[in-house]
Design a protein around this motif. Structure first.
Motif, mmCIF file in Angstrom:
data_model
loop_
_atom_site.group_PDB
_atom_site.id
_atom_site.type_symbol
_atom_site.label_atom_id
_atom_site.label_comp_id
_atom_site.label_asym_id
_atom_site.label_seq_id
_atom_site.Cartn_x
_atom_site.Cartn_y
_atom_site.Cartn_z
ATOM 1 N N ALA A 168 0.837 -1.198 0.000
ATOM 2 C CA ALA A 168 0.000 0.000 0.000
ATOM 3 C C ALA A 168 0.877 1.256 0.000
ATOM 4 O O ALA A 168 0.674 2.174 -0.798
ATOM 5 N N GLU A 169 1.888 1.270 0.847
ATOM 6 C CA GLU A 169 2.785 2.433 0.911
ATOM 7 C C GLU A 169 3.473 2.667 -0.427
ATOM 8 O O GLU A 169 3.611 3.800 -0.884
ATOM 9 N N LEU A 170 3.898 1.585 -1.043
ATOM 10 C CA LEU A 170 4.637 1.692 -2.304
ATOM 11 C C LEU A 170 3.802 2.398 -3.374
ATOM 12 O O LEU A 170 4.313 3.209 -4.130
ATOM 13 N N VAL A 171 2.508 2.099 -3.424
ATOM 14 C CA VAL A 171 1.674 2.683 -4.487
ATOM 15 C C VAL A 171 0.909 3.916 -4.002
ATOM 16 O O VAL A 171 0.109 4.472 -4.744
ATOM 17 N N GLY A 172 1.137 4.338 -2.756
ATOM 18 C CA GLY A 172 0.504 5.560 -2.258
ATOM 19 C C GLY A 172 -0.905 5.358 -1.734
ATOM 20 O O GLY A 172 -1.679 6.312 -1.598
ATOM 21 N N TYR A 173 -1.278 4.121 -1.450
ATOM 22 C CA TYR A 173 -2.607 3.826 -0.905
ATOM 23 C C TYR A 173 -2.530 3.973 0.615
ATOM 24 O O TYR A 173 -1.456 3.772 1.208
ATOM 25 N N PRO A 174 -3.660 4.312 1.283
ATOM 26 C CA PRO A 174 -3.595 4.486 2.740
ATOM 27 C C PRO A 174 -3.017 3.237 3.431
ATOM 28 O O PRO A 174 -3.479 2.134 3.189
ATOM 29 N N ARG A 175 -2.015 3.427 4.284
ATOM 30 C CA ARG A 175 -1.316 2.278 4.863
ATOM 31 C C ARG A 175 -2.134 1.554 5.919
ATOM 32 O O ARG A 175 -1.776 0.458 6.340
ATOM 33 N N ASP A 176 -3.251 2.158 6.362
ATOM 34 C CA ASP A 176 -4.097 1.464 7.344
ATOM 35 C C ASP A 176 -5.237 0.699 6.665
ATOM 36 O O ASP A 176 -6.231 0.359 7.296
ATOM 37 N N CYS A 177 -5.072 0.426 5.380
ATOM 38 C CA CYS A 177 -6.104 -0.301 4.639
ATOM 39 C C CYS A 177 -6.119 -1.771 5.044
ATOM 40 O O CYS A 177 -5.236 -2.235 5.764
ATOM 41 N N GLY A 178 -7.133 -2.487 4.574
ATOM 42 C CA GLY A 178 -7.125 -3.936 4.711
ATOM 43 C C GLY A 178 -6.580 -4.542 3.434
ATOM 44 O O GLY A 178 -6.369 -3.840 2.444
ATOM 45 N N GLY A 179 -6.350 -5.839 3.456
ATOM 46 C CA GLY A 179 -5.881 -6.476 2.232
ATOM 47 C C GLY A 179 -5.281 -7.826 2.520
ATOM 48 O O GLY A 179 -5.064 -8.185 3.684
ATOM 49 N N LEU A 180 -5.045 -8.563 1.468
ATOM 50 C CA LEU A 180 -4.418 -9.877 1.628
ATOM 51 C C LEU A 180 -3.845 -10.333 0.303
ATOM 52 O O LEU A 180 -4.172 -9.763 -0.754
ATOM 53 N N LEU A 181 -2.995 -11.326 0.391
ATOM 54 C CA LEU A 181 -2.435 -11.886 -0.826
ATOM 55 C C LEU A 181 -3.343 -13.004 -1.330
ATOM 56 O O LEU A 181 -3.912 -13.760 -0.537
ATOM 57 N N VAL A 199 -4.957 -7.842 -3.005
ATOM 58 C CA VAL A 199 -6.082 -6.903 -3.045
ATOM 59 C C VAL A 199 -5.986 -6.001 -1.832
ATOM 60 O O VAL A 199 -5.690 -6.455 -0.719
ATOM 61 N N LEU A 200 -6.189 -4.708 -2.069
ATOM 62 C CA LEU A 200 -6.222 -3.724 -0.987
ATOM 63 C C LEU A 200 -7.640 -3.176 -0.905
ATOM 64 O O LEU A 200 -8.261 -2.896 -1.936
ATOM 65 N N VAL A 201 -8.137 -3.032 0.305
ATOM 66 C CA VAL A 201 -9.478 -2.465 0.504
ATOM 67 C C VAL A 201 -9.349 -1.355 1.538
ATOM 68 O O VAL A 201 -8.769 -1.563 2.617
ATOM 69 N N ARG A 202 -9.854 -0.182 1.171
ATOM 70 C CA ARG A 202 -9.656 1.003 2.008
ATOM 71 C C ARG A 202 -10.045 0.751 3.469
ATOM 72 O O ARG A 202 -9.283 1.071 4.361
ATOM 73 N N HIS A 203 -11.243 0.197 3.683
ATOM 74 C CA HIS A 203 -11.677 -0.085 5.049
ATOM 75 C C HIS A 203 -11.672 -1.597 5.254
ATOM 76 O O HIS A 203 -12.483 -2.297 4.653
ATOM 77 N N SER A 204 -10.782 -2.077 6.109
ATOM 78 C CA SER A 204 -10.605 -3.526 6.206
ATOM 79 C C SER A 204 -11.876 -4.202 6.711
ATOM 80 O O SER A 204 -12.118 -5.377 6.421
ATOM 81 N N GLU A 205 -12.726 -3.482 7.455
ATOM 82 C CA GLU A 205 -13.981 -4.072 7.914
ATOM 83 C C GLU A 205 -14.856 -4.528 6.743
ATOM 84 O O GLU A 205 -15.648 -5.457 6.869
ATOM 85 N N ARG A 206 -14.710 -3.845 5.591
ATOM 86 C CA ARG A 206 -15.502 -4.228 4.417
ATOM 87 C C ARG A 206 -15.155 -5.642 3.967
ATOM 88 O O ARG A 206 -16.025 -6.391 3.520
ATOM 89 N N LEU A 207 -13.875 -5.965 4.058
ATOM 90 C CA LEU A 207 -13.447 -7.318 3.688
ATOM 91 C C LEU A 207 -14.044 -8.333 4.646
ATOM 92 O O LEU A 207 -14.542 -9.376 4.247
ATOM 93 N N ARG A 208 -13.989 -8.001 5.934
ATOM 94 C CA ARG A 208 -14.519 -8.916 6.934
ATOM 95 C C ARG A 208 -16.036 -9.100 6.732
ATOM 96 O O ARG A 208 -16.538 -10.218 6.795
ATOM 97 N N GLU A 209 -16.723 -7.987 6.453
ATOM 98 C CA GLU A 209 -18.176 -8.082 6.228
ATOM 99 C C GLU A 209 -18.499 -8.972 5.034
ATOM 100 O O GLU A 209 -19.542 -9.618 4.994
ATOM 101 N N ALA A 210 -17.591 -8.986 4.063
ATOM 102 C CA ALA A 210 -17.866 -9.761 2.852
ATOM 103 C C ALA A 210 -17.492 -11.232 2.995
ATOM 104 O O ALA A 210 -18.000 -12.066 2.256
ATOM 105 N N PHE A 211 -16.592 -11.561 3.935
ATOM 106 C CA PHE A 211 -16.077 -12.936 3.958
ATOM 107 C C PHE A 211 -16.175 -13.666 5.280
ATOM 108 O O PHE A 211 -16.171 -14.889 5.310
#
Ligand SMILES: *Cc1c(COP(=O)(O)O)cnc(C)c1O
Length: 506
Positions: free
Chosen positions: A146-159, A330-342
């Motif tokens: 996230a930092e490398l591409v300038g995305y908010p570093r407190d985002c959610g995400g996973l490989l 995948v990076l998701v701005r609000h990590s709770e969104r990922l949790r809500e989806a999965f």
């Protein structure tokens, strides 16, 4: 009753002797031999053809493809030697300096070793308890990406496995964000069923069809938005389509924009698209599988950097981070969104400081340690190292465009990020362009080039024209390889043209 019991060693004094076990000494011997042959192989790559171009039948014969499953075991050293020879002598090498096809990168050696190490410790990165250090390394890897591409570093995400899966996770997340978590119980055909819409340009990679299919929306949910002359999404058309759909009572789920299209490297006008999405309250997903990491460059365009405005972003470490396959992110701005989806835990189970259980954030349960190879190479190269490698790939692609442009018999078509497209045009055809013939000529030329083993490029279709496409995501490719390519293409182009002229194909 059962065969083999007399050989079982469960009850021997030495403890169990399993057919797959290897003692430390033979592991060391076999492993060292393997590492030695890989080192020689990597060094020999520039001297090898990019592909030996074996036929399907030849390959099947090599491994005796029809043979039955072996009843009994074989010595591990012998097996690895055979597998090594098979792969070294009969593969297409994307680590070859003259491999410039599709968007497949040369693999970082530290990534190869990282995968070896990851397999040895065999962490299940689904649950923190099963993989404490590995889980935290994945958390850190996602943050660094996230930092490398300038995305908010407190985002959610996973490989995940690759760009397709990263994009699919993006859509599944957007779907729950748009329709509410009840859609996970009722499905999209439930009591509040509406016509659902996903917006994507006509240049979007085929992940979009797979994603809407898997998400249950169906491909008819895709609103195909036309592109401008530079193959970027037409934002006015997007705005009109959204307004029209909303008036008709349809539910927009997501806009899928592209940062680096797979054909030509086009970056959609993300600044404007983000504004449209914000105003209409629609999830913005950016497919940056190919181009996303170029946002790290100081010279990146505003539109490329605007991927930071997206609700979710798909990136592909096995492309411009040069990770060996497989690694998507995948990076998701609000990590709770990922949790809500999965997640299938009730939301009240969660506390701010808890450890990350990755099975809550994506479709997988047991998960391998893909992050290790990426984590290692991010540190080996650092931000500056990546900026240099990606910048060099782009610079070489621009040089290729100039070289091609200077060639009488080559027509340069496009250059964006590290993709250059062009086609062969015989000199006597320059005056009177026969597009159908040129398409046929270039198609056959590509076949011939690919099987020659001299260089490997792929194709694109731009405005109905079949063109050759060189995509450089390869830190082994150098200026000499770029200089050699036009001559190789022209030589084969002439031969194909002559063959077509003398046959009665026209
Ligand atoms: C490569 C690519 C994909 C698909 O990614 P995989 O890693 O092959 O699954 C999607 N979109 C774009 C723009 C790509 O370049």
């Amino acid at each position: 009753m059962h065969d083999g019991t007399e050989n079982s060693a469960i009850e021997s004094d030495q403890g169990r002797e399993a057919p797959l076990a290897m003692d430390a000494e033979s592991f060391r011997r076999t492993g060292h031999a393997l590492v030695d042959s890989i080192a020689d192989f990597l060094k020999s790559l520039p001297e090898r053809p990019v592909t030996p171009n074996d036929s399907l039948d030849a390959i099947r014969a090599l491994i005796d493809g029809d043979s039955a499953l072996p009843e009994n075991g074989t010595d591990s050293g012998e097996l690895l030697e055979r597998a090594t020879r098979l792969l070294f002598d009969h593969s297409l090498f994307n680590a070859h300096p003259r491999f410039m096809g599709y968007v497949t990168s040369s693999p970082a050696p530290i990534g190869m070793l990282g995968d070896f190490l990851a397999a040895a410790v065999n962490q299940n990165v689904g649950a923190w308890r099963l993989s404490p250090v590995a889980s935290e390394i994945e958390v850190q890897t996602v943050r660094w990406i996230a930092e490398l591409v300038g995305y908010p570093r407190d985002c959610g995400g996973l490989l995940v496995s690759g760009g397709n899966m990263a994009n699919i996770v993006g859509l599944l997340t957007a779907r729950v964000a748009a329709l509410g978590s009840s859609v996970r119980d009722t499905g999209i055909g439930g009591p509040n069923a509406a016509t659902l819409r996903v917006y994507a340009s006509t240049e979007t990679h085929t992940w979009i069809q797979k994603a809407v299919d898997i998400a249950g929306l169906g491909t008819h949910a895709i609103r195909w938005i036309p592109v401008d002359a530079r193959l970027r999404m037409n934002v006015d058309a997007l705005r009109d389509a959204i307004t029209e759909d909303q008036r008709a009572g349809a539910r927009p789920i997501m806009v899928a924009a592209t940062a680096g299209s797979v054909s030509t490297g086009a970056v959609d006008p993300l600044v404007e698209i983000a504004r449209v999405c914000r105003e209409a309250g629609i999830w913005l997903h950016v497919d940056g599988a190919y181009g996303g990491f170029a946002a790290a460059l100081p010279t990146a365009s505003d539109d490329l950097r605007a991927l930071a405005l997206a609700d979710s972003v798909a990136l592909d470490p096995h492309k411009w981070l040069y990770a060996p396959l497989e690694a998507g992110c995948v990076l998701v701005r609000h990590s709770e969104r990922l949790r809500e989806a999965f997640s299938y835990h009730p939301v009240y189970y969660h506390f701010g400081e808890e450890a990350t259980n990755f099975f809550d954030f994506g479709p997988q349960n047991s998960r391998g340690f893909r992050a290790l190879k990426v984590w290692l190479s991010l540190q080996q190269a650092g931000r500056n190292g990546y900026v240099r490698m990606i910048g060099d790939d782009i610079q070489l692609s621009r040089e290729l465009y100039e070289q091609v442009d200077a060639y009488e018999e080559l027509e340069a078509m496009s250059q964006d990020l590290s993709i250059t497209t062009f086609r062969y045009v015989p000199p006597n055809l320059k005056a009177e362009i026969d597009e159908t013939y040129l398409n046929q000529l270039n198609q056959e030329l590509l076949e011939r080039l690919q099987s020659s083993g001299e260089a490997f490029i792929s194709n694109a279709v731009i405005g109905g024209r079949y063109v050759l496409r060189a995509c450089i995501v390869n830190f082994h490719t150098g200026a000499n390889d770029i200089q050699a390519l036009p001559e190789i293409v022209v030589r084969h182009g002439r031969a194909v043209h002559e063959a077509l002229q003398s046959s009665d194909v026209r």
